[in-house]
Scaffold this motif. Sequence first.
Motif, PDB file in Angstrom:
ATOM      1  N   LEU A 162     -58.829 -27.120  16.036  1.00  0.00           N
ATOM      2  CA  LEU A 162     -58.224 -26.285  17.071  1.00  0.00           C
ATOM      3  C   LEU A 162     -57.716 -27.138  18.225  1.00  0.00           C
ATOM      4  O   LEU A 162     -56.674 -26.848  18.815  1.00  0.00           O
ATOM      5  N   ASN A 163     -58.425 -28.200  18.531  1.00  0.00           N
ATOM      6  CA  ASN A 163     -58.036 -29.069  19.637  1.00  0.00           C
ATOM      7  C   ASN A 163     -56.680 -29.724  19.386  1.00  0.00           C
ATOM      8  O   ASN A 163     -55.793 -29.708  20.247  1.00  0.00           O
ATOM      9  N   ILE A 164     -56.494 -30.276  18.198  1.00  0.00           N
ATOM     10  CA  ILE A 164     -55.237 -30.966  17.921  1.00  0.00           C
ATOM     11  C   ILE A 164     -54.152 -30.001  17.452  1.00  0.00           C
ATOM     12  O   ILE A 164     -52.983 -30.396  17.299  1.00  0.00           O
ATOM     13  N   ALA A 165     -54.508 -28.741  17.208  1.00  0.00           N
ATOM     14  CA  ALA A 165     -53.494 -27.737  16.871  1.00  0.00           C
ATOM     15  C   ALA A 165     -52.784 -27.233  18.118  1.00  0.00           C
ATOM     16  O   ALA A 165     -51.718 -26.608  18.016  1.00  0.00           O
ATOM     17  N   ILE A 166     -53.351 -27.473  19.290  1.00  0.00           N
ATOM     18  CA  ILE A 166     -52.729 -27.032  20.548  1.00  0.00           C
ATOM     19  C   ILE A 166     -51.573 -27.956  20.884  1.00  0.00           C
ATOM     20  O   ILE A 166     -51.755 -29.166  21.041  1.00  0.00           O
ATOM     21  N   ASP A 167     -50.384 -27.416  20.993  1.00  0.00           N
ATOM     22  CA  ASP A 167     -49.215 -28.182  21.416  1.00  0.00           C
ATOM     23  C   ASP A 167     -49.141 -28.129  22.938  1.00  0.00           C
ATOM     24  O   ASP A 167     -48.481 -27.271  23.529  1.00  0.00           O
ATOM     25  N   PRO A 201     -54.894 -35.285  23.823  1.00  0.00           N
ATOM     26  CA  PRO A 201     -54.924 -35.206  22.358  1.00  0.00           C
ATOM     27  C   PRO A 201     -53.527 -34.987  21.773  1.00  0.00           C
ATOM     28  O   PRO A 201     -52.731 -34.206  22.292  1.00  0.00           O
ATOM     29  N   THR A 202     -53.240 -35.680  20.699  1.00  0.00           N
ATOM     30  CA  THR A 202     -51.941 -35.584  20.041  1.00  0.00           C
ATOM     31  C   THR A 202     -51.854 -34.326  19.189  1.00  0.00           C
ATOM     32  O   THR A 202     -52.771 -34.017  18.425  1.00  0.00           O
ATOM     33  N   HIS A 203     -50.775 -33.606  19.339  1.00  0.00           N
ATOM     34  CA  HIS A 203     -50.539 -32.403  18.524  1.00  0.00           C
ATOM     35  C   HIS A 203     -50.306 -32.818  17.075  1.00  0.00           C
ATOM     36  O   HIS A 203     -49.348 -33.532  16.764  1.00  0.00           O
ATOM     37  N   ASP A 204     -51.191 -32.402  16.166  1.00  0.00           N
ATOM     38  CA  ASP A 204     -51.107 -32.828  14.769  1.00  0.00           C
ATOM     39  C   ASP A 204     -51.541 -31.675  13.857  1.00  0.00           C
ATOM     40  O   ASP A 204     -52.688 -31.617  13.393  1.00  0.00           O
ATOM     41  N   PRO A 205     -50.633 -30.727  13.559  1.00  0.00           N
ATOM     42  CA  PRO A 205     -50.990 -29.581  12.702  1.00  0.00           C
ATOM     43  C   PRO A 205     -51.459 -29.993  11.316  1.00  0.00           C
ATOM     44  O   PRO A 205     -52.358 -29.345  10.753  1.00  0.00           O
ATOM     45  N   ALA A 206     -50.874 -31.051  10.742  1.00  0.00           N
ATOM     46  CA  ALA A 206     -51.270 -31.476   9.393  1.00  0.00           C
ATOM     47  C   ALA A 206     -52.729 -31.932   9.379  1.00  0.00           C
ATOM     48  O   ALA A 206     -53.501 -31.562   8.489  1.00  0.00           O
ATOM     49  N   ALA A 207     -53.110 -32.739  10.380  1.00  0.00           N
ATOM     50  CA  ALA A 207     -54.498 -33.187  10.459  1.00  0.00           C
ATOM     51  C   ALA A 207     -55.426 -32.012  10.733  1.00  0.00           C
ATOM     52  O   ALA A 207     -56.557 -31.966  10.234  1.00  0.00           O
ATOM     53  N   ALA A 208     -54.950 -31.043  11.496  1.00  0.00           N
ATOM     54  CA  ALA A 208     -55.762 -29.860  11.779  1.00  0.00           C
ATOM     55  C   ALA A 208     -56.038 -29.074  10.501  1.00  0.00           C
ATOM     56  O   ALA A 208     -57.160 -28.606  10.273  1.00  0.00           O
ATOM     57  N   ARG A 209     -55.025 -28.932   9.648  1.00  0.00           N
ATOM     58  CA  ARG A 209     -55.217 -28.221   8.393  1.00  0.00           C
ATOM     59  C   ARG A 209     -56.202 -28.955   7.482  1.00  0.00           C
ATOM     60  O   ARG A 209     -57.014 -28.336   6.800  1.00  0.00           O
ATOM     61  N   ARG A 210     -56.124 -30.298   7.495  1.00  0.00           N
ATOM     62  CA  ARG A 210     -57.068 -31.080   6.670  1.00  0.00           C
ATOM     63  C   ARG A 210     -58.500 -30.872   7.150  1.00  0.00           C
ATOM     64  O   ARG A 210     -59.430 -30.715   6.345  1.00  0.00           O
ATOM     65  N   LEU A 211     -58.698 -30.877   8.462  1.00  0.00           N
ATOM     66  CA  LEU A 211     -60.038 -30.673   9.006  1.00  0.00           C
ATOM     67  C   LEU A 211     -60.563 -29.281   8.670  1.00  0.00           C
ATOM     68  O   LEU A 211     -61.744 -29.115   8.339  1.00  0.00           O
TER      69      LEU A 211
END
Length: 318
Positions: A162-167, A201-211
């Motif tokens: 959720l943290n890195i999903a925030i743009d 924190p860097t916005h990274d939806p792909a990494a968020a989905r993996r987590l």
Amino acid sequence: METKQPWPLLPSDLANIAIIARHAAQDAKPEDFNSGKAAIGTGPYRYASFTAGERAELVRNEDYWGGREPWAQVHYRFIANDGSRVAALLAGDVDLIDQVPSNDLPRLSRDPHLSITTVQGTRLIYLQTDFSREGDVPGVSGIDGQPLGRNPFLDRRVRQALNIAIDREALATRIMENTATPTGQWLPPGTWSYAPEVPVPTHDPAAARRLLAEAGFPKGLRVTLATPNDRYPNDARSPRPWRRCGAASASPPRSRPCPGRSIWHAAPGPTCRSASAAGAAAATRPPRSSATWWRPSAARPGAASRISAATATRRWTG
């Protein structure tokens, strides 16, 4: 002074203790303070009158130790509506407003008769997740709408997702219309406890989905976000980017009415009229921070807002 346990915020908390003269408060009742009967002080202005939710009237303290102030009277009005506040400034009903609406800033900035002042605020808008239970969390379900049987926010990987999903950049530039600054911590530069080594924190939806997949949610989560309405600038609009974050499916946010916007006004020469959206806060004074009560383990910082004030310079006659 001794505390039962270490309390690093003690110096800050002590600053919130108000001390007044015993002779003024010993026999005073709450209504005496509310009416001004028990009002004391040595500031540049004296209390004249106060109408709750409407206005406060002040008069110049001719005996003020710091010198004579330029205005004989100050009229402080409370104007809750953004549009009404701006209209009052443009019509000349007030000379100064704070909490300038972000969508009006470009237009007001082009007006040669107005002066816009902006300062980095200490108000932090963040996402608070539910840590109070181990079972199902209200408003949180699987992507199919079925109960999860557990609290996903107790899993650190979900919180990290959720943290890195925030743009944060999108929040600052699009939702807040360049009146906010992305952040990854509780206070802005220049304040005590600010850590320059802590990055945004860097916005990274792909990494968020993996987590989320590692945490057992490969298809994501369905989350209903509750947000205040008109309590903070653009607050009801802030959850919108979550609908497209790709890591969680955000249902239409529920807005909880939280009225709290007010306004103040001040007049030129012998009188000063001002309008404030922050109630008792001065026009250019950043709002008091609640950071000392926020728990880093329970929330994710988003964007720290800037505070704007607009002054009608054409009416200040000295």
